[in-house]
Enzyme design. Structure first.
Site, short mmCIF file in Angstrom:
data_model
loop_
_atom_site.label_atom_id
_atom_site.label_comp_id
_atom_site.label_asym_id
_atom_site.label_seq_id
_atom_site.Cartn_x
_atom_site.Cartn_y
_atom_site.Cartn_z
N ARG A 129 -62.23 1.32 -0.93
CA ARG A 129 -61.82 0.21 -1.79
C ARG A 129 -60.98 0.79 -2.91
O ARG A 129 -61.16 1.94 -3.32
CB ARG A 129 -63.04 -0.50 -2.37
CG ARG A 129 -64.00 -1.07 -1.32
CD ARG A 129 -65.24 -1.66 -1.99
NE ARG A 129 -66.18 -2.23 -1.04
CZ ARG A 129 -67.19 -1.55 -0.49
NH1 ARG A 129 -67.38 -0.26 -0.82
NH2 ARG A 129 -67.99 -2.12 0.39
N LYS A 151 -70.17 0.04 -4.15
CA LYS A 151 -70.82 -1.11 -4.78
C LYS A 151 -72.29 -0.79 -5.05
O LYS A 151 -72.95 -0.14 -4.25
CB LYS A 151 -70.71 -2.33 -3.88
CG LYS A 151 -69.29 -2.90 -3.79
CD LYS A 151 -69.26 -4.18 -2.98
CE LYS A 151 -67.87 -4.80 -2.98
NZ LYS A 151 -67.81 -6.04 -2.19
N HIS A 218 -55.94 -3.57 -0.76
CA HIS A 218 -56.99 -3.87 0.20
C HIS A 218 -56.46 -3.92 1.63
O HIS A 218 -57.23 -3.75 2.59
CB HIS A 218 -57.68 -5.19 -0.16
CG HIS A 218 -59.15 -5.19 0.16
ND1 HIS A 218 -60.04 -4.32 -0.43
CD2 HIS A 218 -59.89 -5.95 1.01
CE1 HIS A 218 -61.25 -4.55 0.04
NE2 HIS A 218 -61.19 -5.52 0.92
N ARG A 221 -57.26 -0.83 3.53
CA ARG A 221 -58.65 -0.77 4.02
C ARG A 221 -58.78 -1.57 5.32
O ARG A 221 -59.40 -1.12 6.27
CB ARG A 221 -59.57 -1.33 2.94
CG ARG A 221 -61.06 -1.31 3.27
CD ARG A 221 -61.84 -1.66 2.01
NE ARG A 221 -63.22 -2.01 2.25
CZ ARG A 221 -64.21 -1.12 2.33
NH1 ARG A 221 -63.96 0.16 2.21
NH2 ARG A 221 -65.46 -1.52 2.51
N HIS A 244 -70.11 -0.32 4.27
CA HIS A 244 -70.72 -1.65 4.32
C HIS A 244 -72.23 -1.51 4.47
O HIS A 244 -72.70 -0.77 5.32
CB HIS A 244 -70.17 -2.44 5.51
CG HIS A 244 -68.78 -2.95 5.31
ND1 HIS A 244 -67.95 -3.31 6.36
CD2 HIS A 244 -68.05 -3.15 4.18
CE1 HIS A 244 -66.79 -3.71 5.89
NE2 HIS A 244 -66.83 -3.63 4.57
N TYR A 253 -63.92 -7.46 11.82
CA TYR A 253 -62.81 -6.75 12.44
C TYR A 253 -62.83 -6.87 13.96
O TYR A 253 -61.78 -6.78 14.60
CB TYR A 253 -62.83 -5.28 12.03
CG TYR A 253 -62.57 -5.10 10.56
CD1 TYR A 253 -61.29 -5.24 10.03
CD2 TYR A 253 -63.61 -4.85 9.67
CE1 TYR A 253 -61.06 -5.12 8.68
CE2 TYR A 253 -63.39 -4.72 8.32
CZ TYR A 253 -62.12 -4.85 7.83
OH TYR A 253 -61.89 -4.74 6.48
#
Length: 278
Positions: A129, A151, A218, A221, A244, A253
């Protein structure tokens, strides 16, 4: 504040008088729906309207708790429907053009161009990210990997390709503000770069090189994940690389890849039809 002002301005016109405590207490679901309808008519998307609903709910909680102004209609309104959109990926040729043409002197001082190339190669080569990339410090880089803080302040180790490391090293060597204790990507004054600056910088480069409008931090990514999937890398490996926490997030995806296959099939079918008619 912007969302609240938008609601107040709408109500001033809608009810034909200045909004006061009484009109806030009487605010009805149809009036709120009319506000959202006007926002959609102005091109405001579902995500922004969901945020606006959250804003006014928090506002009405505040005035209820502090001023005893009560209105339950706000809390009865349904959230706007957000349709999940598939991520857009750049083509490999787009990325090749970007990396080749970014070396032009028109795009800034040599060390700044090296910085931009290092950012692009890092984002596309690791799937980070933009915030994760900009939070990197020089000390986070080892011989073959990066220590990335994602995150929720969760850290993960990300292996880097030789070409990624080479571009980063070229930038560090050229950067006049390089500091092992400081952030990796810095501006002309030696301060950490912001994500808005990088996004605006990429848009300038995109326009200069006449590249697709989807180019953004982004997008690299998305491209990283999509191109790996198209090379038959398993979805769980991609999940780990992207950081993730849920496999469901990564599986978007796979839908994109199925769409690519479907489009290829349609094109193949068209070519067959043409051959059958000739």
């Amino acid at each position: 504040m912007r969302d609240l002002k938008d609601l107040i301005n709408f109500l001033n016109t809608h009810i034909g008088e200045e909004v006061n405590v009484g009109s806030l207490e009487k605010l009805s679901i149809p009036e709120l729906r009319s506000w959202f309808t006007s926002r959609y008519a102005r091109g405001v998307n579902a995500r922004s309207n969901t945020r606006a609903l959250s804003v006014i709910r928090n506002f009405f909680k505040y005035i209820k708790n502090n001023y005893e102004i009560n209105n339950e209609a706000v809390f009865s309104l349904s959230r706007p429907i957000q349709r999940r959109t598939l991520p857009k990926a750049l083509s490999i040729s787009n990325i090749e053009t970007l990396l080749k043409e970014m070396k032009l002197p028109d795009l800034g001082e040599p060390w700044v161009v090296k910085r931009e190339i290092a950012i692009v190669v890092l984002l596309y080569g690791t799937g980070l990210r933009i915030t994760e990339a900009l939070n990197l410090k020089v000390s986070d880089i080892s011989n073959e990997s990066l220590i990335v803080t994602g995150k929720g302040d969760k850290q993960r180790q990300v292996f880097i390709l030789p070409v990624v490391k080479k571009c980063i090293q070229k930038y560090i060597k050229a950067c006049p503000h390089s500091d092992e204790a400081g952030h990796l990507f810095v501006g002309v004054r030696g301060k950490k770069l912001g994500r808005t600056y990088v996004a605006n910088r990429l848009q300038k480069i995109r326009r200069f090189l006449n590249l697709p409008e989807i180019l953004s931090p982004h997008a690299f990514r998305h491209s990283f994940a999509t191109h790996l999937l198209q090379e038959d890398i398993d979805i769980r490996s991609i999940q780990q690389l992207l950081g993730h926490s849920s496999l469901e997030t990564t599986q978007v995806y796979t839908h994109l890849n199925y769409q690519d296959v479907f489009n290829m099939y349609k094109n193949f079918q068209k070519s067959l039809n043409k051959k059958s008619k000739s």
